[in-house]
Design a protein around this motif. Structure first.
Motif, PDB file in Angstrom:
ATOM      1  N   SER A  92       0.875  -1.172   0.014  1.00 22.25           N
ATOM      2  CA  SER A  92       0.125   0.050  -0.021  1.00 22.25           C
ATOM      3  C   SER A  92       1.004   1.256   0.025  1.00 22.25           C
ATOM      4  O   SER A  92       0.280   2.306  -0.324  1.00 22.25           O
ATOM      5  CB  SER A  92      -0.882   0.030   1.142  1.00 22.25           C
ATOM      6  N   GLY A  93       2.191   1.205   0.164  1.00 22.04           N
ATOM      7  CA  GLY A  93       2.919   2.252  -0.021  1.00 22.04           C
ATOM      8  C   GLY A  93       3.325   2.947   1.319  1.00 22.04           C
ATOM      9  O   GLY A  93       3.741   4.008   1.553  1.00 22.04           O
ATOM     10  N   SER A  94       2.807   2.355   2.468  1.00 17.55           N
ATOM     11  CA  SER A  94       3.097   3.045   3.880  1.00 17.55           C
ATOM     12  C   SER A  94       4.523   3.318   4.141  1.00 17.55           C
ATOM     13  O   SER A  94       4.682   4.506   4.689  1.00 17.55           O
ATOM     14  CB  SER A  94       2.279   2.345   4.709  1.00 17.55           C
ATOM     15  N   LEU A  95       5.245   2.338   3.718  1.00 17.03           N
ATOM     16  CA  LEU A  95       6.789   2.577   4.036  1.00 17.03           C
ATOM     17  C   LEU A  95       7.495   3.641   3.079  1.00 17.03           C
ATOM     18  O   LEU A  95       8.084   4.761   3.672  1.00 17.03           O
ATOM     19  CB  LEU A  95       7.638   1.358   3.942  1.00 17.03           C
TER      20      LEU A  95
ATOM     21  N   GLY B  58       9.690   2.200  -5.210  1.00 13.07           N
ATOM     22  CA  GLY B  58       8.884   1.204  -4.564  1.00 13.07           C
ATOM     23  C   GLY B  58       8.671  -0.019  -5.899  1.00 13.07           C
ATOM     24  O   GLY B  58       8.475   0.424  -6.917  1.00 13.07           O
ATOM     25  N   ASN B  59       8.254  -1.178  -5.655  1.00 12.53           N
ATOM     26  CA  ASN B  59       7.963  -2.123  -6.385  1.00 12.53           C
ATOM     27  C   ASN B  59       7.164  -3.017  -5.939  1.00 12.53           C
ATOM     28  O   ASN B  59       7.045  -3.415  -4.518  1.00 12.53           O
ATOM     29  CB  ASN B  59       9.190  -2.925  -6.896  1.00 12.53           C
ATOM     30  N   ASP B  60       6.090  -3.725  -6.740  1.00 12.61           N
ATOM     31  CA  ASP B  60       5.413  -4.546  -6.067  1.00 12.61           C
ATOM     32  C   ASP B  60       4.709  -5.407  -7.485  1.00 12.61           C
ATOM     33  O   ASP B  60       4.598  -5.114  -8.658  1.00 12.61           O
ATOM     34  CB  ASP B  60       4.046  -4.173  -5.320  1.00 12.61           C
TER      35      ASP B  60
ATOM     36  N   LEU C  42      -1.648   0.120  -7.925  1.00 14.89           N
ATOM     37  CA  LEU C  42      -2.293   1.239  -7.998  1.00 14.89           C
ATOM     38  C   LEU C  42      -2.888   2.065  -6.812  1.00 14.89           C
ATOM     39  O   LEU C  42      -2.765   3.210  -6.717  1.00 14.89           O
ATOM     40  CB  LEU C  42      -3.621   0.512  -8.581  1.00 14.89           C
ATOM     41  N   VAL C  43      -2.736   1.090  -5.581  1.00 17.58           N
ATOM     42  CA  VAL C  43      -3.105   1.868  -4.205  1.00 17.58           C
ATOM     43  C   VAL C  43      -1.939   2.530  -3.985  1.00 17.58           C
ATOM     44  O   VAL C  43      -2.053   3.626  -3.536  1.00 17.58           O
ATOM     45  CB  VAL C  43      -3.358   0.647  -3.349  1.00 17.58           C
ATOM     46  N   THR C  44      -0.567   2.230  -4.131  1.00 14.50           N
ATOM     47  CA  THR C  44       0.500   2.891  -3.863  1.00 14.50           C
ATOM     48  C   THR C  44       0.472   4.204  -4.585  1.00 14.50           C
ATOM     49  O   THR C  44       0.916   5.304  -4.057  1.00 14.50           O
ATOM     50  CB  THR C  44       1.625   1.958  -4.244  1.00 14.50           C
ATOM     51  N   GLU C  45       0.309   4.130  -5.760  1.00 18.48           N
ATOM     52  CA  GLU C  45       0.233   5.297  -6.890  1.00 18.48           C
ATOM     53  C   GLU C  45      -0.710   6.251  -6.287  1.00 18.48           C
ATOM     54  O   GLU C  45      -0.439   7.563  -6.387  1.00 18.48           O
ATOM     55  CB  GLU C  45      -0.144   4.701  -8.184  1.00 18.48           C
TER      56      GLU C  45
END
Length: 56
Positions: free
Chosen positions: A9-12, A43-45, A52-55
């Motif tokens: 989710s990109g929290s880090l 970041g990568n996933d 999409l959530v991270t973006e």
């Protein structure tokens, strides 16, 4: 440089960005600061939905 190989989710990445903004070596102008963060937070996933959530 901050690299999160499983961004999820990109929290880090958000926490790392917040921490980097507080450092004194980031350019003070808006464009310079954006460029610095874009080049130093990565970041990568594998999951396309997590991407999409991270973006967002």
């Amino acid at each position: 440089m901050i690299v999160d190989p499983a961004a999820g989710s990109g929290s880090l990445l958000l926490a790392a960005t917040s921490r980097l903004v507080g450092l004194s070596d980031i350019p003070e102008n808006l464009e310079g600061g954006k460029s610095y963060l874009a080049n130093n937070v990565v970041g990568n996933d594998l999951d396309q939905y997590a991407y999409l959530v991270t973006e967002l």
